[in-house]
Enzyme design. Structure first.
Site, PDB file in Angstrom:
ATOM      1  N   PHE A 109       0.876  -1.184   0.000  1.00  0.00           N
ATOM      2  CA  PHE A 109       0.000   0.000   0.000  1.00  0.00           C
ATOM      3  C   PHE A 109       0.901   1.219   0.000  1.00  0.00           C
ATOM      4  O   PHE A 109       1.763   1.344   0.882  1.00  0.00           O
ATOM      5  CB  PHE A 109      -0.874   0.045   1.250  1.00  0.00           C
ATOM      6  CG  PHE A 109      -1.676   1.319   1.374  1.00  0.00           C
ATOM      7  CD1 PHE A 109      -3.010   1.355   0.999  1.00  0.00           C
ATOM      8  CD2 PHE A 109      -1.086   2.496   1.827  1.00  0.00           C
ATOM      9  CE1 PHE A 109      -3.741   2.534   1.095  1.00  0.00           C
ATOM     10  CE2 PHE A 109      -1.814   3.678   1.916  1.00  0.00           C
ATOM     11  CZ  PHE A 109      -3.151   3.695   1.552  1.00  0.00           C
ATOM     12  N   GLU A 110       0.704   2.090  -0.950  1.00  0.00           N
ATOM     13  CA  GLU A 110       1.436   3.356  -0.946  1.00  0.00           C
ATOM     14  C   GLU A 110       0.569   4.386  -1.636  1.00  0.00           C
ATOM     15  O   GLU A 110      -0.016   4.093  -2.679  1.00  0.00           O
ATOM     16  CB  GLU A 110       2.734   3.260  -1.776  1.00  0.00           C
ATOM     17  CG  GLU A 110       3.932   2.721  -1.070  1.00  0.00           C
ATOM     18  CD  GLU A 110       5.203   2.761  -1.938  1.00  0.00           C
ATOM     19  OE1 GLU A 110       5.099   2.818  -3.178  1.00  0.00           O
ATOM     20  OE2 GLU A 110       6.275   2.749  -1.350  1.00  0.00           O
ATOM     21  N   ILE A 111       0.485   5.571  -1.050  1.00  0.00           N
ATOM     22  CA  ILE A 111      -0.009   6.718  -1.797  1.00  0.00           C
ATOM     23  C   ILE A 111       1.116   7.732  -1.679  1.00  0.00           C
ATOM     24  O   ILE A 111       1.560   8.038  -0.564  1.00  0.00           O
ATOM     25  CB  ILE A 111      -1.319   7.300  -1.225  1.00  0.00           C
ATOM     26  CG1 ILE A 111      -2.399   6.224  -1.182  1.00  0.00           C
ATOM     27  CG2 ILE A 111      -1.780   8.477  -2.070  1.00  0.00           C
ATOM     28  CD1 ILE A 111      -3.714   6.692  -0.547  1.00  0.00           C
TER      29      ILE A 111
END
Ligand SMILES: Nc1nc2c(ncn2[C@@H]2O[C@H](COP(=O)(O)OP(=O)(O)OP(=O)(O)O)[C@@H](O)[C@H]2O)c(=O)[nH]1
Ligand SMILES: *[C@@H]1O[C@H](CO)[C@@H](O)[C@H](O)[C@H]1NC(C)=O
Ligand SMILES: [Mg+2]
Length: 389
Positions: A286-288
Site C-alpha cells: 500500500f502506498e499513496i
C-alpha cells in the site's frame, strides 16, 4: 502501550486524582464514587468526544457525504492514478482488488488506472479488468532495462547470493523475478511513459482488501498538507534480505548530507541515532505518494547510489525499506501520513481504523481488535513516538 490505552490511563488517572481531592473536600462526593462508575463514565466520554483533529485524522471538511441522486464526489481532483504492477496470471486476484477499491472509493472519485507488466497483458486480461470501472484504464509494457537485471551485475555473484538465501530459507530468496520487481518498484515505475503524466499514485496489488468506505480524497488531502508519502502498515524487515543496506545509506549520507531533511524521521528507522537500522519500514504494497519526490534530486541520487552497489541482486533489497528510508530521511516527518482511516489488508496483515468514530463512519468490515497496529511485529508505536503521540 498504544495511544488509546495511554490516553485512557492518563484520563483515568486525572479523574481518579480529581475525585480523590474532592473526596477530602466534599465528604458525600467521596462516598458515591466507586471505581466502576468512574470507568463507565469514561467509556461514555470517549465516544462523545470528537477526537478528529487531536489524532491527526483527516478533517471532516475533506469528507464528501454520499449523495443518493448523484454519487460522484464533488470537489477538486488531483493529478493522480492507481498504479498496478501485475502478471497475466494475477487476473482473478487483481479483479478482486480493483472491485473493492471501486466499491469503497473510486466509483465516486473516478481516478484512472495504469497497469504495468514486463510482458504484454493479453486480451482476456484487458477485457476482464476494463469492465470493472468507468474510469480510464491504460495497459503498459515495461521497457526491458527497467525490469531485467543489468548486464554489469556479476551473475556468478548473484547466483551465489540466491543459493545462500535459499539455504537460509529466506522468503523469495531464490527468485530473480522478485528482485526485478523490487528494483522496478524502487526506481522505475514513476518513469514509465504512461505514469509520467501523473504526480500522485496509489499502489494496488493483487488480492488486497479495502475494509472501509473512503469518503475523502487522500490525494487532495495530501496535496493540501504537503505530504509526500502515506502508509497504513509499518513493520520490521527481514534482516537477512538487506545485510549491507544501512551501511550504504550511511555512505550515501556522508556523500550528500545536504539531502537529509532538518526535521526528518530518523528515529523511526534507528534506535541509536543512526548507528544501526532497526528494520522498521512502511509496508509498500500500500502506498499513496507524490512521484515528484521519487523524481527529485535526493531520491534520484539515492537510488542511483544503491543501484550502483548491486544490492538489489547481490542481496534482496526490497522497495519497502528503500522507499521508507528515503521518505524518513529526505522529507520532514510531518510530510509522511499515516492514514488510520483506510482499512487495508494484504495477507497476512490488516490495518483496521483505531479511531472508533472513523471505523463506524467508514462502515468497516475489519476487526479493530485484530488490527496489526497492536501487534508486537508492528512499528506503529515507533511511528507514534516520532510524531509525538
Ligand atoms: N508483471 C509482474 N509483476 C510482478 C512480478 N512479481 C511480482 N509482481 C507484482 O509485484 C507486486 C509485489 O509482488 P508480490 O508477489 O505481491 O510480493 P509480496 O507482496 O512481497 O508478497 P506476497 O503478496 O505475499 O506474495 C504485486 O503487484 C505483483 O503482482 C513479475 O514477475 N511480473
Ligand atoms: C454529479 O456531480 C458531479 C460533481 O458534483 C457533477 O460534475 C456532475 O455533473 C453531476 N452529474 C449529474 C448527472 O448531475
Ligand atoms: Mg503482494
Amino acid at each position: 502501550m498504544n495511544t488509546a490505552a495511554r490516553y485512557l490511563y492518563l484520563v483515568l488517572g486525572a479523574i481518579i486524582s480529581f475525585h480523590y481531592i474532592l473526596a477530602f473536600t466534599h465528604q458525600e462526593y467521596g462516598r458515591i464514587t466507586s471505581f466502576d462508575n468512574i470507568a463507565s463514565h469514561f467509556r461514555v466520554e470517549t465516544i462523545q468526544t470528537p477526537t478528529f483533529v487531536d489524532r491527526n485524522l483527516v478533517p471532516l471538511e475533506y469528507y464528501a457525504p454520499p449523495n443518493p441522486w448523484n454519487d460522484t464526489a464533488p470537489g477538486r481532483r488531483a493529478n493522480a492514478a492507481f498504479v498496478i504492477l501485475c502478471r497475466n496470471t494475477d487476473l482473478t486476484r487483481i479483479i478482486g482488488s480493483i472491485r473493492e477499491i471501486e466499491d469503497r472509493f473510486n466509483r465516486r472519485y473516478n481516478y484512472p488506472y495504469v497497469l504495468l507488466n514486463e510482458v504484454e497483458f493479453n486480451d482476456d486480461f484487458k477485457k476482464r479488468v476494463s469492465v470493472l470501472t468507468s474510469a480510464k484504464m491504460e495497459f503498459g509494457l515495461i521497457p526491458h532495462d527497467h525490469w531485467f537485471q543489468p548486464d554489469w551485475i556479476d551473475e556468478d555473484k548473484a547466483t551465489e547470493a540466491r543459493k545462500k538465501m535459499v539455504s537460509q530459507s529466506i522468503i523469495y530468496g531464490g527468485s530473480k523475478s522478485y528482485r526485478n520487481m523490487c528494483r522496478f518498484n524502487s526506481g522505475f515505475f514513476f518513469r514509465h511513459d504512461l505514469v509520467k503524466k501523473y504526480r500522485w499514485y496509489w499502489r494496488i496489488e493483487p488480492n488486497v482488501h479495502f475494509h472501509c468506505d473512503i469518503n475523502f480524497d487522500p490525494f487532495v488531502y495530501m496535496e493540501d498538507h504537503k505530504k509526500i508519502y502515506a502508509f497504513t502498515i509499518a513493520m520490521y524487515e527481514y534482516k537477512k534480505t538487506i545485510p549491507t543496506l544501512w551501511k550504504h545509506v550511511k555512505d550515501f549520507i556522508d556523500l550528500h548530507p545536504e539531502f537529509v531533511a532538518r526535521n526528518n524521521a530518523l528515529d523511526f528507522l534507528s534506535d541509536d541515532s543512526g548507528t544501526t537500522y532497526n528494520l522498521c519500514h512502511f509496508w509498500s504494497n500500500f502506498e499513496i505518494a507524490d512521484m515528484n519526490f521519487w523524481r527529485g534530486a535526493a531520491y534520484t541520487a539515492f537510488f542511483d547510489y544503491l543501484e550502483s552497489q548491486g544490492g538489489f541482486y547481490y542481496e534482496r533489497w526490497g522497495d519497502a525499506p528503500v522507499h521508507s528510508i528515503a521518505a524518513a530521511l529526505f522529507a520532514n516527518k510531518d510530510q509522511i501520513q499515516f492514514f488510520d482511516e483506510i482499512g487495508y489488508e494484504h495477507f497476512p496483515y490488516t490495518h483496521c481504523p483505531r479511531d472508533e468514530e472513523t471505523w463506524r463512519r467508514g462502515m468497516c468490515t475489519c476487526e479493530r481488535e485484530q488490527s496489526f497496529d497492536q501487534d508486537g511485529y508492528s512499528c506503529m508505536s515507533k511511528w507514534d513516538k516520532v510524531i509525538g503521540r
